[in-house]
Design an enzyme around this catalytic site. Sequence first.
Site, short mmCIF file in Angstrom:
data_model
loop_
_atom_site.label_atom_id
_atom_site.label_comp_id
_atom_site.label_asym_id
_atom_site.label_seq_id
_atom_site.Cartn_x
_atom_site.Cartn_y
_atom_site.Cartn_z
CG ASP A 15 -1.73 1.17 1.44
OD1 ASP A 15 -2.40 1.58 0.47
OD2 ASP A 15 -1.73 1.74 2.55
CB ALA A 17 -1.43 7.02 2.38
CB ALA A 48 -12.20 11.54 8.01
CG MET A 52 -7.54 5.12 5.36
SD MET A 52 -7.85 6.43 4.15
CE MET A 52 -8.44 7.73 5.21
CE LYS A 56 -8.11 7.80 -0.90
NZ LYS A 56 -7.85 7.03 0.33
CG HIS A 59 -13.21 7.09 2.59
ND1 HIS A 59 -12.02 6.64 3.10
CD2 HIS A 59 -13.74 7.88 3.58
CE1 HIS A 59 -11.84 7.11 4.32
NE2 HIS A 59 -12.87 7.87 4.63
NE ARG A 163 -6.10 -1.08 -1.24
CZ ARG A 163 -5.25 -0.13 -0.86
NH1 ARG A 163 -5.66 0.82 -0.04
NH2 ARG A 163 -4.02 -0.11 -1.29
CG ASP A 189 -2.49 2.00 6.52
OD1 ASP A 189 -3.05 2.98 7.04
OD2 ASP A 189 -2.42 1.84 5.29
#
Length: 275
Positions: A15, A17, A48, A52, A56, A59, A163, A189
């Site tokens: 990944d 970030a 927010a 994650m 986006k 999200h 994902r 993460d």
Amino acid sequence: MHYKQPARLQAVVLDWAGTVVDFGSFAPTQIFVEAFAEFGVAVSLEEARGPMGMGKWDHIRTLCDLPEIAERYHAVFGRTPTDHDVTAIYERFMPLQIEKIALHSALIPGALEAIAALRGKGLKIGSCSGYPAVVMQKVVALARENGYVADHVVATDEVPNGRPYPAQALANVIALEVDDVAACVKVDDTWPGILEGRKAGMWTVALTCSGNALGLTYEQYRALSPAALEQARSRIGQTFEGSRPHYLIDTIAELPAVIEDINQRLARGEMPQGC
């Protein structure tokens, strides 16, 4: 012709970030807060961070589906958010993200050394992200300036489904010419990223402290007392339980030791799908 299990790993899919860059995964989360604020809707950093790892747009849709946020949106606009509203927020999010991505582009301490160690073991380095391609172009360029170049990059809008679907991980398998998904490791993460690796049939390594789950800067992480750090690891480990990672480590700096352990397990005939 008979199937032969892989005896060693061939590739790692990383990944971005919270895994290789942007300790604490601040670039995407802070921009979600700012994008919603421009529509007069308050969203906390903690809120927010919840979805994650997803693409986006998805999200933002997930955030809008939270009853608390939907209620705040209704108070401003007199309706709950539609897909059209989600797209409007997304279209504001994107330029903000591109504008501010450089503020959180630093490599995670130990990342370059860990990746060099993996390459030294003959592993290819794939990568994927919840960022769309237009953002990834800038992320990749900034990482290159800091010394990191992946062998392949897959953005969330370059596959039919992001994902937790396995498409991005599998796109790396194809591009890197890996002959068995069991010879791959997905490192992430977030729980959607770990599910991605699991659904792709790969080994999975969840990062507990460098990314979204802990949500601290590197300096804040290093300042935690041993007791506080252990408590955080335990809490974060519980959030990953449903995605069933094979390994939990603090940061990518610990990854080479995990790779060696997986190679030993493969040599013994173990496979990720059975663990």
